[in-house]
Design a protein around this motif. Structure first.
Motif, PDB file in Angstrom:
ATOM      1  N   PRO A  64     -20.172 -21.981  19.370  1.00  0.00           N
ATOM      2  CA  PRO A  64     -20.089 -20.559  19.729  1.00  0.00           C
ATOM      3  C   PRO A  64     -18.723 -19.931  19.495  1.00  0.00           C
ATOM      4  CG  PRO A  64     -20.233 -21.941  21.695  1.00  0.00           C
ATOM      5  CD  PRO A  64     -20.532 -22.824  20.527  1.00  0.00           C
ATOM      6  N   ASN A  65     -17.649 -20.698  19.592  1.00  0.00           N
ATOM      7  CA  ASN A  65     -16.307 -20.126  19.446  1.00  0.00           C
ATOM      8  C   ASN A  65     -15.793 -20.145  18.012  1.00  0.00           C
ATOM      9  OD1 ASN A  65     -16.037 -19.580  22.231  1.00  0.00           O
ATOM     10  ND2 ASN A  65     -15.483 -21.720  22.621  1.00  0.00           N
ATOM     11  N   HIS A  66     -16.589 -20.685  17.101  1.00  0.00           N
ATOM     12  CA  HIS A  66     -16.173 -20.710  15.697  1.00  0.00           C
ATOM     13  C   HIS A  66     -16.091 -19.284  15.153  1.00  0.00           C
ATOM     14  CE1 HIS A  66     -15.712 -21.999  11.567  1.00  0.00           C
ATOM     15  NE2 HIS A  66     -16.743 -21.239  11.219  1.00  0.00           N
ATOM     16  N   VAL A  67     -14.967 -18.964  14.517  1.00  0.00           N
ATOM     17  CA  VAL A  67     -14.752 -17.614  13.990  1.00  0.00           C
ATOM     18  C   VAL A  67     -15.180 -17.555  12.528  1.00  0.00           C
ATOM     19  CG1 VAL A  67     -13.070 -15.807  13.506  1.00  0.00           C
ATOM     20  CG2 VAL A  67     -12.863 -17.187  15.594  1.00  0.00           C
ATOM     21  N   LEU A  68     -16.081 -16.639  12.237  1.00  0.00           N
ATOM     22  CA  LEU A  68     -16.536 -16.405  10.859  1.00  0.00           C
ATOM     23  C   LEU A  68     -15.745 -15.257  10.248  1.00  0.00           C
ATOM     24  CD1 LEU A  68     -20.438 -16.491  11.183  1.00  0.00           C
ATOM     25  CD2 LEU A  68     -18.994 -18.245  10.156  1.00  0.00           C
ATOM     26  N   THR A  69     -15.392 -15.415   8.992  1.00  0.00           N
ATOM     27  CA  THR A  69     -14.866 -14.302   8.209  1.00  0.00           C
ATOM     28  C   THR A  69     -15.975 -13.880   7.254  1.00  0.00           C
ATOM     29  OG1 THR A  69     -12.600 -15.126   8.349  1.00  0.00           O
ATOM     30  CG2 THR A  69     -13.082 -13.520   6.625  1.00  0.00           C
ATOM     31  N   LEU A  70     -16.385 -12.634   7.348  1.00  0.00           N
ATOM     32  CA  LEU A  70     -17.557 -12.155   6.626  1.00  0.00           C
ATOM     33  C   LEU A  70     -17.202 -10.985   5.719  1.00  0.00           C
ATOM     34  CD1 LEU A  70     -20.037 -12.049   9.653  1.00  0.00           C
ATOM     35  CD2 LEU A  70     -19.939 -13.817   7.889  1.00  0.00           C
ATOM     36  N   ALA A  71     -17.931 -10.883   4.616  1.00  0.00           N
ATOM     37  CA  ALA A  71     -17.853  -9.716   3.736  1.00  0.00           C
ATOM     38  C   ALA A  71     -19.270  -9.300   3.393  1.00  0.00           C
ATOM     39  CB  ALA A  71     -17.063 -10.020   2.465  1.00  0.00           C
ATOM     40  N   HIS A  72     -19.495  -8.004   3.367  1.00  0.00           N
ATOM     41  CA  HIS A  72     -20.827  -7.509   3.020  1.00  0.00           C
ATOM     42  C   HIS A  72     -21.003  -7.519   1.506  1.00  0.00           C
ATOM     43  CE1 HIS A  72     -24.211  -4.606   2.709  1.00  0.00           C
ATOM     44  NE2 HIS A  72     -24.581  -5.213   3.816  1.00  0.00           N
ATOM     45  N   VAL A  73     -22.148  -7.956   1.062  1.00  0.00           N
ATOM     46  CA  VAL A  73     -22.378  -8.129  -0.371  1.00  0.00           C
ATOM     47  C   VAL A  73     -22.209  -6.817  -1.130  1.00  0.00           C
ATOM     48  CG1 VAL A  73     -24.884  -7.826  -0.179  1.00  0.00           C
ATOM     49  CG2 VAL A  73     -23.929  -9.174  -2.073  1.00  0.00           C
ATOM     50  N   ASP A  74     -22.567  -5.693  -0.526  1.00  0.00           N
ATOM     51  CA  ASP A  74     -22.417  -4.406  -1.214  1.00  0.00           C
ATOM     52  C   ASP A  74     -20.946  -4.068  -1.438  1.00  0.00           C
ATOM     53  OD1 ASP A  74     -25.136  -4.174  -1.229  1.00  0.00           O
ATOM     54  OD2 ASP A  74     -25.259  -2.675   0.355  1.00  0.00           O
ATOM     55  N   ASP A  75     -20.092  -4.451  -0.500  1.00  0.00           N
ATOM     56  CA  ASP A  75     -18.655  -4.210  -0.680  1.00  0.00           C
ATOM     57  C   ASP A  75     -18.100  -5.046  -1.828  1.00  0.00           C
ATOM     58  OD1 ASP A  75     -18.505  -2.395   1.428  1.00  0.00           O
ATOM     59  OD2 ASP A  75     -18.080  -3.961   2.906  1.00  0.00           O
ATOM     60  N   VAL A  76     -18.580  -6.283  -1.945  1.00  0.00           N
ATOM     61  CA  VAL A  76     -18.134  -7.147  -3.042  1.00  0.00           C
ATOM     62  C   VAL A  76     -18.576  -6.572  -4.379  1.00  0.00           C
ATOM     63  CG1 VAL A  76     -18.307  -9.449  -4.057  1.00  0.00           C
ATOM     64  CG2 VAL A  76     -18.145  -9.191  -1.568  1.00  0.00           C
ATOM     65  N   VAL A  77     -19.825  -6.181  -4.462  1.00  0.00           N
ATOM     66  CA  VAL A  77     -20.348  -5.624  -5.710  1.00  0.00           C
ATOM     67  C   VAL A  77     -19.602  -4.347  -6.082  1.00  0.00           C
ATOM     68  CG1 VAL A  77     -22.373  -4.538  -6.761  1.00  0.00           C
ATOM     69  CG2 VAL A  77     -22.613  -6.690  -5.509  1.00  0.00           C
ATOM     70  N   ALA A  78     -19.329  -3.503  -5.100  1.00  0.00           N
ATOM     71  CA  ALA A  78     -18.593  -2.264  -5.377  1.00  0.00           C
ATOM     72  C   ALA A  78     -17.209  -2.570  -5.943  1.00  0.00           C
ATOM     73  CB  ALA A  78     -18.472  -1.433  -4.104  1.00  0.00           C
ATOM     74  N   SER A  79     -16.554  -3.573  -5.406  1.00  0.00           N
ATOM     75  CA  SER A  79     -15.238  -3.954  -5.920  1.00  0.00           C
ATOM     76  C   SER A  79     -15.345  -4.524  -7.329  1.00  0.00           C
ATOM     77  CB  SER A  79     -14.587  -4.980  -4.991  1.00  0.00           C
ATOM     78  OG  SER A  79     -13.323  -5.374  -5.479  1.00  0.00           O
ATOM     79  N   THR A  94     -13.173  -7.316   4.959  1.00  0.00           N
ATOM     80  CA  THR A  94     -13.701  -8.467   5.684  1.00  0.00           C
ATOM     81  C   THR A  94     -13.777  -8.151   7.173  1.00  0.00           C
ATOM     82  OG1 THR A  94     -11.501  -9.451   5.928  1.00  0.00           O
ATOM     83  CG2 THR A  94     -12.817 -10.131   4.016  1.00  0.00           C
ATOM     84  N   HIS A  95     -14.598  -8.925   7.857  1.00  0.00           N
ATOM     85  CA  HIS A  95     -14.818  -8.751   9.287  1.00  0.00           C
ATOM     86  C   HIS A  95     -14.823 -10.140   9.929  1.00  0.00           C
ATOM     87  CE1 HIS A  95     -16.283  -4.762   8.022  1.00  0.00           C
ATOM     88  NE2 HIS A  95     -16.947  -5.442   7.099  1.00  0.00           N
ATOM     89  N   GLN A  96     -14.185 -10.256  11.078  1.00  0.00           N
ATOM     90  CA  GLN A  96     -14.146 -11.533  11.781  1.00  0.00           C
ATOM     91  C   GLN A  96     -14.893 -11.432  13.103  1.00  0.00           C
ATOM     92  OE1 GLN A  96      -9.956 -12.746  11.959  1.00  0.00           O
ATOM     93  NE2 GLN A  96     -10.353 -14.097  10.229  1.00  0.00           N
ATOM     94  N   ARG A 149     -11.446 -14.472  -4.107  1.00  0.00           N
ATOM     95  CA  ARG A 149     -11.645 -15.550  -3.136  1.00  0.00           C
ATOM     96  C   ARG A 149     -12.467 -14.985  -1.975  1.00  0.00           C
ATOM     97  NH1 ARG A 149      -6.141 -19.341  -2.867  1.00  0.00           N
ATOM     98  NH2 ARG A 149      -6.574 -20.422  -4.845  1.00  0.00           N
ATOM     99  N   LEU A 150     -13.758 -15.201  -2.054  1.00  0.00           N
ATOM    100  CA  LEU A 150     -14.686 -14.555  -1.135  1.00  0.00           C
ATOM    101  C   LEU A 150     -14.934 -15.390   0.110  1.00  0.00           C
ATOM    102  CD1 LEU A 150     -17.327 -13.348  -3.748  1.00  0.00           C
ATOM    103  CD2 LEU A 150     -15.478 -12.012  -2.717  1.00  0.00           C
ATOM    104  N   PRO A 151     -15.095 -14.722   1.262  1.00  0.00           N
ATOM    105  CA  PRO A 151     -15.515 -15.426   2.477  1.00  0.00           C
ATOM    106  C   PRO A 151     -17.042 -15.543   2.489  1.00  0.00           C
ATOM    107  CG  PRO A 151     -15.162 -13.130   2.980  1.00  0.00           C
ATOM    108  CD  PRO A 151     -14.838 -13.308   1.493  1.00  0.00           C
ATOM    109  N   ASN A 152     -17.620 -15.830   3.635  1.00  0.00           N
ATOM    110  CA  ASN A 152     -19.081 -15.840   3.770  1.00  0.00           C
ATOM    111  C   ASN A 152     -19.623 -14.440   3.533  1.00  0.00           C
ATOM    112  OD1 ASN A 152     -19.325 -18.598   4.538  1.00  0.00           O
ATOM    113  ND2 ASN A 152     -18.607 -18.072   6.583  1.00  0.00           N
ATOM    114  N   LEU A 153     -20.646 -14.344   2.710  1.00  0.00           N
ATOM    115  CA  LEU A 153     -21.246 -13.051   2.416  1.00  0.00           C
ATOM    116  C   LEU A 153     -22.507 -12.852   3.243  1.00  0.00           C
ATOM    117  CD1 LEU A 153     -20.927 -12.886  -1.483  1.00  0.00           C
ATOM    118  CD2 LEU A 153     -19.249 -12.271   0.273  1.00  0.00           C
ATOM    119  N   PHE A 154     -22.802 -11.594   3.544  1.00  0.00           N
ATOM    120  CA  PHE A 154     -24.048 -11.289   4.234  1.00  0.00           C
ATOM    121  C   PHE A 154     -24.627  -9.997   3.682  1.00  0.00           C
ATOM    122  CE2 PHE A 154     -21.022  -8.746   6.556  1.00  0.00           C
ATOM    123  CZ  PHE A 154     -21.732  -7.678   7.089  1.00  0.00           C
ATOM    124  N   GLY A 155     -25.905  -9.789   3.923  1.00  0.00           N
ATOM    125  CA  GLY A 155     -26.603  -8.601   3.450  1.00  0.00           C
ATOM    126  C   GLY A 155     -28.073  -8.921   3.238  1.00  0.00           C
TER     127      GLY A 155
END
Length: 370
Positions: free
Chosen positions: A162-177, A194-196, A127-133
């Motif tokens: 501006p106050n909306h909190v994003l939960t992010l995961a880096h695409v390389d971390d997902v691929v590694a998993s 993940t990072h908020q 169950r992935l959050p928003n991805l970035f990379g």
């Protein structure tokens, strides 16, 4: 292993394909242009399936069902009938939400869990959050991608919430998993780092990267999220901004050019000395330096303040060596060769004109040499 990757030319799929190929696997890519016959052929010969295709921004709400539920149903049916192998599914944290996208992802999860129960094959649901990379599509994949793209081009960004909190995961971390889980024989629901961060803080952070770059600095990347985000930002630089002219302080002796500065790891510069030229003749109270000659040949000499003995190091491009310049030593570097002497210099703190910590003194040439 022969491994099917659905959505192979998408953001996550593209990264996954490269990683699997580097690991020596044969990737069988399934994309929107893959025919049903070819898809069936790939699924029947696969040793594992990474199902990362999905619809998240359709033109019509019905596409959530066709792109997320129906495709998953077709894959599970084909595998159950002919080739029950492990499946890795890129679901979404929105699967817990009551909205068309979340509902479609949850239905797809249920299909694959049932497939796992009937086939005995492991099913791994992420169950992935928003991805970035790198390689993301601006104005589509994520706010990170859009902000990086716009700020790298000097465009004004808009932060509507501006106050909306994003939960992010880096695409390389997902691929590694994904790859780490490849040989697990039990079904899992793996986690990824993940990072908020709020949208406001995200925008300001990326803008700070640009400010640091313009000052020829490097941000403090000891924090994992900062490191990943800075690398992501750099991947969106346009061609014309990949080249930065540097200020070369030149005279008849050669040149001195600051390459980059860091807030906590010092400064790197490049020094060029013409043949026969000696540069330096100073000392520092607390600064310390390291010199590496990368072209030409010369001599680095040091003398401890208030003493006469000189320490000499013959340096050359033929053997790269790091020469330490401790605090309290008068030092200079002399070009003894026939071409320019090029030295890469690191100092433990960026130059501060108001507190230079640099004092003129001469290395006595006629003192005892050791």
């Amino acid at each position: 292993m022969d491994i099917v990757v659905t959505g192979a030319n998408g953001f996550l799929g593209r990264h996954l394909v490269h990683a699997l190929e580097r690991a020596g696997h044969l990737v069988l890519p399934i994309t929107r242009s893959t025919s049903s016959v070819e898809r069936s052929s790939y699924l029947r010969r696969a040793d594992a399936v990474y199902h990362v295709a999905g619809v998240n921004r359709p033109e019509r709400v019905e596409e959530f069902t066709t792109g997320n539920v129906d495709l998953t149903e077709a894959i599970a049916t084909e595998l159950l009938s002919y080739n029950p192998v492990p499946v890795f599914f890129a679901s979404s944290i929105q699967a817990t939400q009551d909205n068309p996208y979340g509902n479609s992802k949850r239905e797809a999860e249920d299909i694959l869990r049932l497939y796992g129960q009937r086939s005995g094959a492991p099913v791994h649901i992420y169950r992935l959050p928003n991805l970035f990379g790198k390689w993301g599509r601006p104005f589509y994949n994520s706010a990170v991608t859009t902000f990086c793209y716009q700020i790298a081009r000097g465009e004004e960004i808009t932060v509507t919430h501006p106050n909306h909190v994003l939960t992010l995961a880096h695409v390389d971390d997902v691929v590694a998993s994904f790859i780490e889980t490849l040989h697990k024989t039990e079904s899992t629901n793996p986690d990824v780092p993940t990072h908020q961060i709020t949208l406001f803080d995200l925008a300001r952070m990326i803008e700070s990267f640009e400010a640091v770059r313009m000052a020829r600095g490097v941000p403090d990347v000891s924090d994992p999220f900062t490191k990943k985000l800075y690398s992501t930002y750099l991947s969106y630089l346009p061609k014309e901004r990949m080249v930065t002219p540097l200020l070369m302080h030149q005279d008849v002796r050669g040149s001195f050019t600051e390459l980059f500065k860091t807030p906590d790891r010092g400064q790197v510069s490049v020094n060029v000395a013409k043949p026969g030229i000696t540069k330096g003749e100073h000392w520092h109270e607390s600064k310390h330096e390291q010199f590496i000659v990368v072209s030409g040949e010369g001599v680095i000499r040091l003398r401890l303040m208030d003493q006469d003995q000189i320490i000499s190091f013959h340096v050359s491009e033929e053997q790269l060596e790091v020469i330490e310049i401790p605090p309290g030593y008068v030092h200079h570097i002399e070009n003894t060769g026939v071409k320019d002497l090029v030295t890469v210099m690191w100092v433990n703190e960026p130059f501060d004109a108001s507190q230079p910590d640099t004092y003129r003194a001469t290395v006595a040439q006629d003192a005892e040499v050791s």
